[in-house]
Design a protein around this motif. Structure first.
Motif: not given
Length: 284
Positions: A237-242, A260-262
């Motif tokens: 979820g944090s990755g999507r925010l980035f 996000a890909g990872m």
């Protein structure tokens, strides 16, 4: 005879020489002899060629650009023969396989492979890290010399490729963190926040970040991925925010997209409810 011979006078080699000069007599050699001139004094000599440099001291440090350059020097007339019975410490940059091949070619030489985790300006400090691998008896013969250039000497065992492996693993962590920092700097810039202040804050909280990394390493070693305090799904979820913030602020999104890909791969593999350490299973 001098105490130590140093082959290679790039920025790191010059820093090594300056750190050693107060305590040891030195013989220097570099393909471009001009670089040695500012270092020469009563206790520091310039060899005419690589063979003469090797002959001059019982301990030989080599710090050149890479192992290809090191091999070319060791192949010069008389160098390999002159090294027999001496300690050669290879401080050039390479892979574990480079180190193994260099060790295999060092006939009759007490060979150590080293990796300095430092910039030239950090050489000579008591906290400067140096990974060393190879024969422990050879290390005993030159430990004081090596601790003069890097006080935090870490012996990683007799397997000659270990120092290079630890070096690359550590640099992977560092450059990964730096990539995240650079993207974080762009987030700060996009919101009018001070990048210098951001860097100082990261430095101040680095022990907490190190504790998190240590915990994930322990989890991987124990193959313990369940009961997370923060699940893969939460981290994703944090990755999507980035990614969202980068699009909104019109920032280069290469780092958020990679991250996000990872996370997408980890989620697709069924690791949503496992701890972040489960990412290693994606990479396997």
């Amino acid at each position: 005879m001098t105490d130590v011979s140093l082959i290679g006078l790039g920025p790191m080699g010059i820093a090594l020489a300056r750190a050693l000069q107060p305590r040891y007599t030195l013989t220097l050699w570099n393909r471009t002899a001009e670089r040695a001139k500012p270092l020469l004094n009563q206790g520091t000599l310039l060899a005419a060629d690589a063979r003469s440099a090797v002959e001059a001291s019982p301990i030989v440090l080599m710090c050149v650009a890479d192992y290809a350059a090191a091999r070319a020097i060791l192949a010069m007339p008389g160098v390999a023969a002159a090294l027999r019975g001496k300690v050669l410490v290879q401080l050039s940059t390479g892979t574990p396989q480079d180190a193994r091949e260099a060790w295999a070619a060092a006939d009759g030489v007490a060979y150590l492979d080293g990796a300095l985790l430092a910039t030239p300006g950090q050489i000579g400090r008591p906290d400067t890290p140096l990974f060393i691998s190879g024969e422990e008896r050879a290390l005993a013969a030159c430990r004081p010399v090596l601790e003069t250039i890097a006080g935090n000497l870490m012996y990683m065992g007799e397997a000659i490729g270990n120092a290079a492996a630890w070096d690359l693993a550590t640099l992977s962590c560092m450059f990964g963190a730096m990539s995240g920092f650079f993207h974080g700097a762009r987030i700060c810039e996009s919101e009018g926040l001070g990048v210098g202040e951001f860097g100082r804050m990261i430095g101040a909280i680095s022990p907490v970040l190190g504790e998190m990394i240590r915990a994930e390493g322990d989890a991987i070693e124990a193959a313990r991925y369940g009961e997370p305090e923060s699940s893969m799904a939460t981290c994703a979820g944090s990755g999507r925010l980035f990614v969202k913030q980068a699009r909104e602020a019109k920032l280069d999104a290469s780092f958020p997209d990679f991250l996000a890909g990872m996370f997408d791969r980890a989620m697709a593999a069924g690791y949503a409810n496992e701890r972040l350490a489960a990412m290693v299973k994606v990479l396997r």
